[in-house]
Design an enzyme around this catalytic site. Structure first.
Site, PDB file in Angstrom:
ATOM      1  N   ASN A 147     -48.133  12.785  41.565  1.00 60.64           N
ATOM      2  CA  ASN A 147     -46.604  13.218  41.152  1.00 60.64           C
ATOM      3  C   ASN A 147     -46.402  14.578  41.088  1.00 60.64           C
ATOM      4  O   ASN A 147     -46.553  14.973  39.924  1.00 60.64           O
ATOM      5  CB  ASN A 147     -46.033  12.239  40.169  1.00 60.64           C
ATOM      6  CG  ASN A 147     -44.521  12.624  39.714  1.00 60.64           C
ATOM      7  OD1 ASN A 147     -44.049  13.144  40.498  1.00 60.64           O
ATOM      8  ND2 ASN A 147     -44.118  12.004  38.710  1.00 60.64           N
ATOM      9  N   LYS A 160     -43.538  16.297  41.258  1.00 56.46           N
ATOM     10  CA  LYS A 160     -42.309  16.490  40.730  1.00 56.46           C
ATOM     11  C   LYS A 160     -41.879  17.681  41.256  1.00 56.46           C
ATOM     12  O   LYS A 160     -42.022  17.926  42.605  1.00 56.46           O
ATOM     13  CB  LYS A 160     -42.463  17.104  39.046  1.00 56.46           C
ATOM     14  CG  LYS A 160     -43.544  15.984  38.225  1.00 56.46           C
ATOM     15  CD  LYS A 160     -43.407  15.871  36.962  1.00 56.46           C
ATOM     16  CE  LYS A 160     -44.130  14.837  36.412  1.00 56.46           C
ATOM     17  NZ  LYS A 160     -44.093  14.580  34.865  1.00 56.46           N
ATOM     18  N   HIS A 171     -38.927   6.631  37.380  1.00 54.45           N
ATOM     19  CA  HIS A 171     -39.521   7.588  36.582  1.00 54.45           C
ATOM     20  C   HIS A 171     -38.698   7.915  35.333  1.00 54.45           C
ATOM     21  O   HIS A 171     -37.541   8.128  35.406  1.00 54.45           O
ATOM     22  CB  HIS A 171     -39.954   8.815  37.342  1.00 54.45           C
ATOM     23  CG  HIS A 171     -41.041   9.854  36.706  1.00 54.45           C
ATOM     24  ND1 HIS A 171     -40.623  10.658  35.564  1.00 54.45           N
ATOM     25  CD2 HIS A 171     -42.324   9.679  36.633  1.00 54.45           C
ATOM     26  CE1 HIS A 171     -41.719  11.178  35.136  1.00 54.45           C
ATOM     27  NE2 HIS A 171     -42.925  10.589  35.839  1.00 54.45           N
ATOM     28  N   GLU A 205     -38.330  10.746  33.947  1.00 57.28           N
ATOM     29  CA  GLU A 205     -37.354  11.810  33.769  1.00 57.28           C
ATOM     30  C   GLU A 205     -36.116  11.383  34.523  1.00 57.28           C
ATOM     31  O   GLU A 205     -35.018  12.017  34.300  1.00 57.28           O
ATOM     32  CB  GLU A 205     -38.291  12.807  34.616  1.00 57.28           C
ATOM     33  CG  GLU A 205     -39.418  13.732  33.550  1.00 57.28           C
ATOM     34  CD  GLU A 205     -40.599  14.007  34.278  1.00 57.28           C
ATOM     35  OE1 GLU A 205     -40.384  14.319  35.587  1.00 57.28           O
ATOM     36  OE2 GLU A 205     -41.620  14.353  33.812  1.00 57.28           O
ATOM     37  N   GLU A 230     -46.104   4.715  31.850  1.00 57.65           N
ATOM     38  CA  GLU A 230     -45.955   5.742  31.441  1.00 57.65           C
ATOM     39  C   GLU A 230     -45.290   6.380  30.117  1.00 57.65           C
ATOM     40  O   GLU A 230     -44.157   6.051  29.995  1.00 57.65           O
ATOM     41  CB  GLU A 230     -45.459   6.737  32.437  1.00 57.65           C
ATOM     42  CG  GLU A 230     -46.233   6.633  33.936  1.00 57.65           C
ATOM     43  CD  GLU A 230     -45.874   7.959  34.470  1.00 57.65           C
ATOM     44  OE1 GLU A 230     -46.587   8.602  34.916  1.00 57.65           O
ATOM     45  OE2 GLU A 230     -44.474   8.329  34.776  1.00 57.65           O
ATOM     46  N   GLY A 281     -46.554  15.168  30.218  1.00 61.37           N
ATOM     47  CA  GLY A 281     -46.439  16.577  30.184  1.00 61.37           C
ATOM     48  C   GLY A 281     -46.712  17.089  28.823  1.00 61.37           C
ATOM     49  O   GLY A 281     -46.812  18.370  28.701  1.00 61.37           O
ATOM     50  N   SER A 329     -50.490  12.631  30.802  1.00 69.19           N
ATOM     51  CA  SER A 329     -51.572  13.510  30.672  1.00 69.19           C
ATOM     52  C   SER A 329     -52.841  12.915  31.098  1.00 69.19           C
ATOM     53  O   SER A 329     -53.790  13.097  30.196  1.00 69.19           O
ATOM     54  CB  SER A 329     -51.523  13.832  29.258  1.00 69.19           C
ATOM     55  OG  SER A 329     -50.364  14.510  28.877  1.00 69.19           O
TER      56      SER A 329
HETATM   57  P1  PGA Z   1     -48.419  14.341  33.409  1.00 68.52           P
HETATM   58  O1  PGA Z   1     -47.221  13.519  34.177  1.00 68.52           O
HETATM   59  O2  PGA Z   1     -49.668  13.930  34.167  1.00 68.52           O
HETATM   60  O3  PGA Z   1     -47.972  15.630  33.635  1.00 68.52           O
HETATM   61  O4  PGA Z   1     -48.254  14.021  31.999  1.00 68.52           O
HETATM   62  C1  PGA Z   1     -47.134  12.155  34.479  1.00 68.52           C
HETATM   63  C2  PGA Z   1     -45.820  11.885  35.357  1.00 68.52           C
HETATM   64  O5  PGA Z   1     -44.832  12.143  34.797  1.00 68.52           O
HETATM   65  O6  PGA Z   1     -46.164  11.041  36.245  1.00 68.52           O
END
Ligand code: PGA
Length: 254
Positions: free
Chosen positions: A9, A11, A97, A99, A169, A175, A215
């Protein structure tokens, strides 16, 4: 056999040129995937065609969109419809997601509409669920994620939902460098599968890949993916570094 999936992903990261180089660096290593393994690149919309042309047809590498609009078409300036993705021969789309739930106010019912449009357009949704920190601290994560599934997915017929991909998630792990322990991941993945089984029966629940996200790194992927109910990962930060994502693809269960 249930699919094992490494999903990147990106982003809102990387220029077109940087994205092209990253794809080249990863694809040039020609990691051979077994028939039940997939690698998916959820890239920004303007890079979908590039990604589609970089991945070789007939291999198990695919581009994905990171989002789609919940309406079919119309006066929604700046939005992208599922039909548009379908017309580009895109087969996967991330839906819900955290976000987007947080920053764009996406609700469970809006996500149900997106999931429906995806299936109508032969696109597999990668449906994200997961709890924020205060819910985890209160010990209510199971109810929280079960509600997300129920309100966005449980109107689907068994022969439809069996084709979905779910990504669990935990928001507190995205993140942040904080990963769920393998025990935490296995426990909630097993729970999610039991919720699916209760609604749709064991056979359907057994077919649905449940990815872990939050992560995932080159040095923890193998351990996380070794959990019986963890079928791969949805990877943000570490998917932007070729060497790291290559290790994550290689960490998929054989
Ligand atoms: P990350 O993000 O691996 O940077 O924690 C995962 C995601 O949001 O899909």
């Amino acid at each position: 056999m249930r699919k094992q999936i490494a999903a990147a992903n990106w982003k809102m990261n990387l220029t077109y040129q940087q994205g092209e180089k990253l794809l080249d660096d990863i694809l040039d290593t020609k990691i051979k995937l077994a028939s039940h393994q997939l690698t998916i690149f959820a890239v920004p919309y303007p890079y979908l065609l590039l990604t589609r042309s970089e991945v070789e047809e007939g291999t198990n590498y695919f581009p994905a969109a990171q989002n789609c609009h919940h309406k079919k078409s119309g006066a929604y300036t700046g939005e992208i419809s599922v039909e548009m993705l379908h017309s580009l021969n895109i087969k996967y789309c991330v839906v819900g997601h955290s976000e987007r739930r947080d920053y764009n106010g996406e609700t469970n019912s809006m996500l149900a509409d997106k999931v429906n449009l995806c299936f109508e357009n032969f696109i597999t949704p990668i449906f994200c669920c997961g709890e924020p920190l205060h819910i985890r601290e209160a010990g209510s994560q199971n109810d929280f994620v079960a509600t997300q599934l129920r309100e966005s997915l449980f109107h689907l017929e068994p022969q439809v939902i069996k084709n979905i991909i779910i990504a669990y998630e935990p928001i507190w792990a995205i993140g942040t460098g904080k990963t769920a322990s393998t025990e935490q991941a296995q426990e909630i993945h097993k729970y999610l599968r039991s919720v699916l089984a209760k609604q749709y029966g064991e056979a359907v629940a057994d077919e649905i890949p449940i990815l872990y996200g939050g992560s995932v790194k080159a040095n923890n992927a193998k351990e996380l993916f070794s959990c019986p109910d963890v079928d791969g990962g949805l990877v943000g930060g570490a998917s932007l570094v070729a060497a790291d994502f290559i290790e994550i693809i290689k960490a998929l269960k054989k």
